[in-house]
Design an enzyme around this catalytic site. Structure first.
Site, PDB file in Angstrom:
ATOM      1  N   ASP A   7       0.866  -1.175   0.000  1.00  0.00           N
ATOM      2  CA  ASP A   7       0.000   0.000   0.000  1.00  0.00           C
ATOM      3  C   ASP A   7       0.908   1.232   0.000  1.00  0.00           C
ATOM      4  O   ASP A   7       2.088   1.151   0.366  1.00  0.00           O
ATOM      5  CB  ASP A   7      -0.905  -0.033   1.232  1.00  0.00           C
ATOM      6  CG  ASP A   7      -1.788   1.195   1.338  1.00  0.00           C
ATOM      7  OD1 ASP A   7      -2.455   1.536   0.348  1.00  0.00           O
ATOM      8  OD2 ASP A   7      -1.788   1.839   2.409  1.00  0.00           O
ATOM      9  N   ASP A   9      -0.235   5.182   0.726  1.00  0.00           N
ATOM     10  CA  ASP A   9      -0.477   6.249   1.701  1.00  0.00           C
ATOM     11  C   ASP A   9      -0.447   5.734   3.137  1.00  0.00           C
ATOM     12  O   ASP A   9      -1.134   4.768   3.481  1.00  0.00           O
ATOM     13  CB  ASP A   9      -1.838   6.896   1.437  1.00  0.00           C
ATOM     14  CG  ASP A   9      -1.892   7.583   0.075  1.00  0.00           C
ATOM     15  OD1 ASP A   9      -0.829   7.800  -0.524  1.00  0.00           O
ATOM     16  OD2 ASP A   9      -3.009   7.897  -0.383  1.00  0.00           O
ATOM     17  N   ASP A 181      -1.433  -0.048   6.152  1.00  0.00           N
ATOM     18  CA  ASP A 181      -1.766   0.621   7.418  1.00  0.00           C
ATOM     19  C   ASP A 181      -3.259   0.586   7.703  1.00  0.00           C
ATOM     20  O   ASP A 181      -3.683   0.943   8.808  1.00  0.00           O
ATOM     21  CB  ASP A 181      -1.356   2.101   7.340  1.00  0.00           C
ATOM     22  CG  ASP A 181      -2.316   2.904   6.457  1.00  0.00           C
ATOM     23  OD1 ASP A 181      -3.041   3.764   6.975  1.00  0.00           O
ATOM     24  OD2 ASP A 181      -2.386   2.631   5.240  1.00  0.00           O
TER      25      ASP A 181
END
Length: 221
Positions: A7, A9, A181
């Site tokens: 991922d 961001d 996250d």
């Protein structure tokens, strides 16, 4: 075949890539001053899991439709130089470790493709699975999305399509990592053999603890 998926961001980078790009354009006077605040409201809804990704994409990319693609390409090149020093050393090292091990690596992000590719270039990730913006007959972005946004359960579908392009299926993957996250990424995290929570949000942190998933930070000290 082993794969490593990342991922973007708040995982490989400690900020929102789209917000960084809008700030870059706003600083140039190419977006109205209030645009960033409106974009950040969408980001908060994303974190809460209540955002319509197509609506968010239409808002952010649609605002760029007035610009020629060549002009956007030039701004993106400038943007890449600005953000390169902001990518954590630990994130770069993690990507290199998987590449050195011979794993097929890809960035898998809900971010608009043209922004995601800028970070892919900085990170050395040539394979970028992202939300594909629609182009109109005039070659400018319409604000629409081609296919499904690379978000939630659709991230897994994007990965499966990527594997198919390589002549592989999910069942042929021996070992797979996904670093994220966000609780929104749970479908793909649960699909891989080695899910890793990176600086996770509260819901993902609790879920990762309940499943004994590894948790790490890629933030530079």
């Amino acid at each position: 075949m082993d794969i490593a998926l990342f991922d973007l961001d708040h995982t490989l980078i400690p900020f929102d890539s789209g917000s960084a790009f809008t700030r870059h354009l706003a600083a140039r006077g190419e977006l109205p001053p209030e645009f960033e605040a409106q974009y950040l409201e969408y980001c908060q809804r994303y974190a809460a899991g209540t955002v319509d990704m197509v609506e968010m994409h239409r808002f952010t990319v649609g605002a760029l439709a007035v610009h020629e693609p060549a002009t956007l390409a030039r701004w993106l090149e400038e943007f890449r130089e600005v953000v390169a020093p902001q990518v954590p050393r630990r994130a770069r090292e993690l990507v290199r470790q998987h590449q050195a091990a011979g794993h097929a690596c890809a960035l898998v992000t809900a971010t608009t493709r043209f922004v995601a590719e800028s970070f892919g270039a900085v990170l050395g990730l040539e394979e970028v699975l992202a939300t594909q913006p629609e182009l109109g007959p005039d070659g400018r972005y319409t604000g629409g999305v081609v296919g499904h946004a690379c978000f939630r359960e659709h991230k897994l579908a994007h990965v499966q399509a990527w594997l198919a392009q390589r002549g592989k299926t999910w069942s042929e993957v021996r070992r797979s990592w996904f670093y994220s996250d966000s609780w929104n990424d749970l479908p793909l995290l649960q699909a891989v053999s080695d899910p890793v929570a990176v600086d996770p949000d509260a819901r993902l942190r609790d879920f990762a603890a309940s499943r004994h998933w590894p948790v790490l930070s890629l933030r530079d000290p």
